[in-house]
Structures are given as structure tokens and as C-alpha cells.
Design an enzyme around this catalytic site. Structure first.
Site, PDB file in Angstrom:
ATOM      1  N   ASP A  30      23.616 -50.784  60.071  1.00 60.51           N
ATOM      2  CA  ASP A  30      23.909 -52.035  60.770  1.00 60.51           C
ATOM      3  C   ASP A  30      25.356 -51.993  61.236  1.00 60.51           C
ATOM      4  O   ASP A  30      26.223 -51.436  60.557  1.00 60.51           O
ATOM      5  CB  ASP A  30      23.687 -53.225  59.826  1.00 60.51           C
ATOM      6  CG  ASP A  30      23.394 -54.509  60.583  1.00 60.51           C
ATOM      7  OD1 ASP A  30      22.271 -55.019  60.473  1.00 60.51           O
ATOM      8  OD2 ASP A  30      24.302 -54.992  61.309  1.00 60.51           O
ATOM      9  N   THR A  86      15.048 -59.693  68.485  1.00 59.92           N
ATOM     10  CA  THR A  86      14.619 -59.906  69.883  1.00 59.92           C
ATOM     11  C   THR A  86      14.540 -61.414  70.114  1.00 59.92           C
ATOM     12  O   THR A  86      13.462 -61.962  70.262  1.00 59.92           O
ATOM     13  CB  THR A  86      13.236 -59.277  70.162  1.00 59.92           C
ATOM     14  OG1 THR A  86      12.300 -59.767  69.189  1.00 59.92           O
ATOM     15  CG2 THR A  86      13.267 -57.774  70.100  1.00 59.92           C
ATOM     16  N   ARG A 154       5.055 -61.932  56.296  1.00 57.03           N
ATOM     17  CA  ARG A 154       5.378 -63.357  56.227  1.00 57.03           C
ATOM     18  C   ARG A 154       6.625 -63.521  55.381  1.00 57.03           C
ATOM     19  O   ARG A 154       6.731 -62.925  54.318  1.00 57.03           O
ATOM     20  CB  ARG A 154       4.251 -64.144  55.529  1.00 57.03           C
ATOM     21  CG  ARG A 154       3.049 -64.408  56.381  1.00 57.03           C
ATOM     22  CD  ARG A 154       1.902 -64.831  55.490  1.00 57.03           C
ATOM     23  NE  ARG A 154       1.687 -63.820  54.455  1.00 57.03           N
ATOM     24  CZ  ARG A 154       1.004 -64.045  53.324  1.00 57.03           C
ATOM     25  NH1 ARG A 154       0.478 -65.224  53.074  1.00 57.03           N
ATOM     26  NH2 ARG A 154       0.834 -63.075  52.435  1.00 57.03           N
ATOM     27  N   GLU A 155       7.547 -64.352  55.847  1.00 52.55           N
ATOM     28  CA  GLU A 155       8.721 -64.631  55.025  1.00 52.55           C
ATOM     29  C   GLU A 155       8.229 -65.242  53.715  1.00 52.55           C
ATOM     30  O   GLU A 155       7.292 -66.034  53.698  1.00 52.55           O
ATOM     31  CB  GLU A 155       9.654 -65.612  55.737  1.00 52.55           C
ATOM     32  CG  GLU A 155      10.342 -64.972  56.910  1.00 52.55           C
ATOM     33  CD  GLU A 155      11.388 -65.871  57.559  1.00 52.55           C
ATOM     34  OE1 GLU A 155      11.848 -66.826  56.926  1.00 52.55           O
ATOM     35  OE2 GLU A 155      11.729 -65.589  58.712  1.00 52.55           O
ATOM     36  N   LYS A 207       0.487 -57.371  68.224  1.00 52.35           N
ATOM     37  CA  LYS A 207       1.455 -58.199  67.492  1.00 52.35           C
ATOM     38  C   LYS A 207       1.508 -59.627  68.052  1.00 52.35           C
ATOM     39  O   LYS A 207       1.409 -60.614  67.323  1.00 52.35           O
ATOM     40  CB  LYS A 207       2.830 -57.543  67.577  1.00 52.35           C
ATOM     41  CG  LYS A 207       3.965 -58.402  67.122  1.00 52.35           C
ATOM     42  CD  LYS A 207       3.921 -58.651  65.638  1.00 52.35           C
ATOM     43  CE  LYS A 207       4.892 -59.746  65.249  1.00 52.35           C
ATOM     44  NZ  LYS A 207       4.993 -59.940  63.827  1.00 52.35           N
ATOM     45  N   LEU A 253      -5.502 -72.711  57.871  1.00 53.93           N
ATOM     46  CA  LEU A 253      -6.167 -73.947  58.290  1.00 53.93           C
ATOM     47  C   LEU A 253      -5.595 -75.135  57.522  1.00 53.93           C
ATOM     48  O   LEU A 253      -6.286 -76.121  57.299  1.00 53.93           O
ATOM     49  CB  LEU A 253      -7.678 -73.845  58.057  1.00 53.93           C
ATOM     50  CG  LEU A 253      -8.466 -73.026  59.087  1.00 53.93           C
ATOM     51  CD1 LEU A 253      -9.941 -72.980  58.723  1.00 53.93           C
ATOM     52  CD2 LEU A 253      -8.300 -73.585  60.511  1.00 53.93           C
ATOM     53  N   GLY A 256      -0.469 -79.690  58.944  1.00 50.68           N
ATOM     54  CA  GLY A 256       0.895 -80.007  58.512  1.00 50.68           C
ATOM     55  C   GLY A 256       1.718 -80.583  59.638  1.00 50.68           C
ATOM     56  O   GLY A 256       1.169 -81.087  60.637  1.00 50.68           O
ATOM     57  N   GLY A 260       6.695 -73.659  62.423  1.00 51.87           N
ATOM     58  CA  GLY A 260       8.071 -73.357  62.805  1.00 51.87           C
ATOM     59  C   GLY A 260       8.353 -71.914  62.447  1.00 51.87           C
ATOM     60  O   GLY A 260       7.449 -71.088  62.383  1.00 51.87           O
ATOM     61  N   CYS A 263       9.200 -66.722  64.101  1.00 48.58           N
ATOM     62  CA  CYS A 263       8.222 -65.883  64.810  1.00 48.58           C
ATOM     63  C   CYS A 263       7.275 -66.648  65.726  1.00 48.58           C
ATOM     64  O   CYS A 263       7.239 -66.393  66.933  1.00 48.58           O
ATOM     65  CB  CYS A 263       7.418 -65.087  63.802  1.00 48.58           C
ATOM     66  SG  CYS A 263       8.487 -64.136  62.724  1.00 48.58           S
TER      67      CYS A 263
END
Ligand code: UGA
Length: 434
Positions: A30, A86, A154-155, A207, A253, A256, A260, A263
Site C-alpha cells: 500500500d 473503485t 460480506r463485511e 459480480k 429477504l 429493513g 446501504g 457495495c
């Protein structure tokens, strides 16, 4: 295998640590020197359960390295992954590919011997061709292959998603590159993970299609929830009733406050732009983008209505600010729409989130951040659950009742049972369960 990860953001760091844990030798590069220093000292810049331990173990066992110097790392690599950001380009919603192309230039300058260049960043269809063209300006075509290998992490559950994925998608028609990719993911063969080889453009589109489809699914159930409220049906039961049909499936499903995160909002927008550019609009996704944005805003009105139509001078306790549980990520979180709207209507906000308050403070103003859920509730006129953290699922309701000024609870994640809350005497408002 020797793997180099360019970019130590979410995807680069998780993928790098997991590849190292598979036994490969991984160097994460990095440009941000302070980030690399912190990583070397074992400090993880993101909130991801299990990641700190994974990094520590693999650093200790000398399979995971961090550096700001791309030269050695790229020179010695069998595969170089591009895992840079991105972001949505300001103004038009297209993915900004400047970091991806910058990484491609760097790889072209530094690689030695046959190198597989793998794009893990989420990139629009055709980006691989562009990366290939950039490298081909400096290198012979036989010396490298450009592969698309999208991530489906997934986070909050990223390590599990990497190590036990539903599938791995690899976009390349280059035989040598296929062998390298097979070898990289060989540890997954044991649990028979499907590895899908496609052409590069197909992989790039998979994706976006996956994220857009999930966003459609969530938005569909959210609109069904609205209808449930009008006709006296229960959205959780509708979800179960349709989700048990294998063709539909029960995941994603949960109705909510709107999706958000880093992604879905960005990728749905980028897909619609690509589709429109190719004169092949995906109207369902256009609509989903619009409906989801309106939904987040409408949640404030729902809260105001539950509090009797006027919140001026009232105190609202908000539990959960991050876009979902197990993350400190505030990007496109519904709370960023809901809280300012409540403040505009005259309310003051006391909030608690187990992980995201520091981040939230950068984006929200005049919030009183609290030490815990009960501290937030103390003296408030209503309690609003925006994020479904586990620790909010079994609050001591007697204590909540004693601390709240009124009995109003607005649960935007449906984590409590409505009959139970009503039996306890709460004015309980949730999603799609009138
Ligand atoms: C999403 C995808 O799930 C990953 O497969 C993908 O790799 C990732 O984007 C990415 O492109 O990098 P993530 O954004 O971390 O992962 O989070 P999700 O768990 O998918 O949740 C996204 C949003 O949908 C959240 O706001 C969540 O609260 C909402 N959601 C999810 C619902 O409202 N209902 C559901 O049933 C599921």
C-alpha cells in the site's frame, strides 16, 4: 505460491490474510505508509471479526508481509492481485478506475517472468481488457495474463465468506493462468467449492449481477413490507413463505430501512450506468436504486408518525448507526439519512453503536454519543433500532421501560416479537408487521 496484493483496503487485507492462511506467501502493498506501519505493528485499520488474529498468526509464521515498496513484491510474485478502491466517480456514478489503471502501470513496470495479474476490485465489464492493454504496452503478451476474480465477501463475515465460499469465479481463457488460479484456490477443493471458469467479461458482469440481484431482492421485500402494513399481513411470514421455495431462497429477504454499505449502492449505480452506455438499460435496477434512496428518507417519517406526528423538542435514542451489524462502516448507512431528518424536525439524538461511533461522528453533527444502549435510552422519548447488532436483541425490557420517558419503540430491523412487545405495554412499531 507467491501472491502480491496491491491495496490493503477491506478486500485486499481480508483476501491477503486468507491466502496466507491457506499457506501461500503473501505480500500486501500500500502507498499509505502510516497504514503499513500500523499493520506491521499488528493494528488492523478496519473492524472485521477474526481478522486481527488471522493477520497476527500469519505474520508470525512469516507468510504475510506488509510493505510500501512494490518493487520486490511484484518482481517475485506468481500472481499480483489488484485490490484497490473503485469509488463512484463524482457526478456520474461510474466506477472511478484510476487506481486500478495506476496499479496496472506499476505492475507492467515491475513484473518479472510470467505473472498472472488478477483484478479483485469490482470493475465494470471491459476493464480487464483495458488493464491488459496497459500492460501490453510494456510487456510481451506471453509474459502475463489478466484475470478477473471478483470477491463476494460480506463485511462482518468476510473471513468465512473467503474460506467457505458458495463459489469462486475466475474469468480467463489463458490456460497457464487457469493453472495458477486453481493452485491458489486448491485449499477449497476439500469442501468441493465450485470454481467457475468463464471469460473475463462474463466474470466481471457476474459480480455486478450478483450484487444487483441481492439489492433487488431486498428492495422487493421492503416494498412487500409496505404493502403488508396496508393490508394487515406480516412480512416476516411472507419472507418465510416465499423463501422456503428453493427457487426463491430464504436469504436476503429481511425487510429493513433500506440497503446501504460500500457495495450495493455503488455497484447498482455503476451497473445501470454501464447498461445505459450500452443502450441496454436494466430498468429493474434503475427502479431499485430510486426506491431504496426514497426508503431511507421515508424511515424518518415513519419514526415521526410513531411518535405522534411531532418530534420537536423530543429526545430520540438511536441504537445502531452502521449500515449493518458487525462493522464500523458508515458508508450509505440508513442512519445518515434518518438522523439529520429527525434533527431537522426538531428532535435531539442520543445514539449508541458498538463499533461505528468514531466514524459516525465524522458524518453526523450534534449527536450525543452514549456509552451503551441503556445510557442512550435514559430519559428519551423513544427508542429506535436502526442496526441489528446482537447486543440489541435481548435488551432488558423492564429496564428499557423504566428508562424511557414514553413506551415507544421503533424497530427498523424487526428484531423483537410484536405480540411480546405489545404484551409488555410498548407502543411498538416495526417494519411490515402492522
Ligand atoms: C455485499 C454482498 O453481500 C457481498 O457478497 C459482496 O461481496 C459485497 O457486497 C461487495 O460487493 O463487496 P456487504 O455490503 O458487506 O456485502 O453487506 P450485506 O450483508 O450484503 O448487506 C448489504 C445491505 O443490505 C445492508 O445494508 C444490509 O442491512 C441490507 N440487507 C441485507 C437487508 O436490508 N436485508 C437483508 O435481508 C440482507
Amino acid at each position: 505460491m507467491r501472491v502480491t496484493m496491491i491495496g490493503t483496503g477491506y478486500v485486499g487485507l481480508v483476501s491477503g490474510a486468507c491466502f496466507a492462511d491457506f499457506g501461500h506467501v503473501v505480500t500486501c502493498v500500500d502507498k499509505d505508509a502510516s497504514k503499513i506501519e500500523k499493520l506491521k505493528a499488528g493494528e488492523i485499520p478496519i473492524y472485521e471479526p477474526g481478522l486481527e488474529d488471522l493477520v497476527e498468526t500469519n505474520v508470525k509464521q512469516e507468510r504475510l508481509f506488509f510493505t510500501t515498496d512494490p518493487e520486490e513484491a511484484i518482481k517475485s510474485a506468481d500472481a499480483v492481485f489488484i485490490a484497490v478502491g473503485t469509488p463512484s466517480r463524482r457526478g456520474d456514478g461510474h466506477a472511478d478506475l484510476s487506481y486500478v489503471y495506476g496499479a496496472a502501470e506499476e505492475i507492467a513496470d515491475l513484473m518479472e517472468g510470467y505473472t498472472v495479474v488478477v483484478t479483485k476490485s469490482t470493475v465494470p465489464v471491459g476493464t480487464g481488457d483495458e488493464v491488459e492493454a496497459i500492460i501490453a504496452k510494456k510487456r510481451a503478451r506471453d509474459d502475463f495474463a489478466v484475470v478477473s476474480n471478483p470477491e463476494f465477501l460480506r463485511e462482518g463475515a468476510a473471513i468465512k465468506d473467503f474460506k467457505i465460499p458458495d463459489r469462486v469465479v475466475v474469468g480467463t481463457e489463458d490456460q497457464r493462468a487457469m493453472e495458477v488460479m486453481r493452485e491458489l484456490y486448491r485449499p477449497l477443493f476439500l469442501n468441493e467449492t465450485p470454481i467457475l471458469f468463464t471469460n473475463r467479461r462474463t466474470s466481471e458482469l457476474i459480480k455486478y449481477a450478483a450484487n444487483a440481484f441481492l439489492a433487488v431482492k431486498i428492495t422487493f421485500i421492503n416494498e412487500i413490507a409496505d404493502l403488508c402494513e396496508k393490508v394487515g399481513a406480516n412480512v416476516q411470514e411472507v419472507s418465510r413463505g416465499i423463501g422456503l421455495d428453493n427457487r426463491i431462497g430464504k436469504k436476503f429477504l429481511n425487510a429493513g430501512p433500506g440497503y446501504g454499505g460500500s457495495c450495493f449502492p455503488k455497484d447498482t449505480l455503476a451497473l445501470t450506468k454501464t447498461a445505459n452506455d450500452h443502450d441496454s438499460p436494466i430498468r429493474i435496477v434503475d427502479t431499485v436504486v430510486e426506491v431504496n434512496a426514497a426508503r431511507k428518507k421515508a424511515m424518518a417519517d415513519k419514526i415521526i408518525a410513531a411518535m405522534g406526528g411531532d418530534v420537536s423538542g423530543k429526545q430520540i435514542a438511536v441504537l445502531g448507526l452502521a449500515f449493518k451489524q458487525n462493522t464500523d462502516d458508515m458508508r450509505d448507512a440508513p442512519s445518515l439519512d434518518i438522523l439529520p431528518a429527525l434533527q431537522k424536525a426538531g428532535a435531539t439524538i442520543r445514539a449508541y453503536d458498538p463499533a461505528s461511533m468514531e466514524e459516525a461522528a465524522k458524518h453526523l453533527s450534534d449527536i450525543q454519543f452514549c456509552d451503551g444502549p441503556y445510557h442512550a435510552i435514559e430519559g428519551a422519548d423513544a427508542m429506535v433500532i436502526i442496526t441489528e447488532w446482537d447486543q440489541f436483541r435481548a435488551l432488558d425490557m423492564k429496564r428499557v421501560q423504566d428508562l424511557l420517558k414514553t413506551n415507544t419503540v421503533i424497530d427498523l430491523r424487526n428484531i423483537y416479537s410484536k405480540p411480546d412487545m405489545e404484551k409488555r405495554g410498548f407502543n411498538y412499531v416495526s417494519i411490515g408487521r402492522p
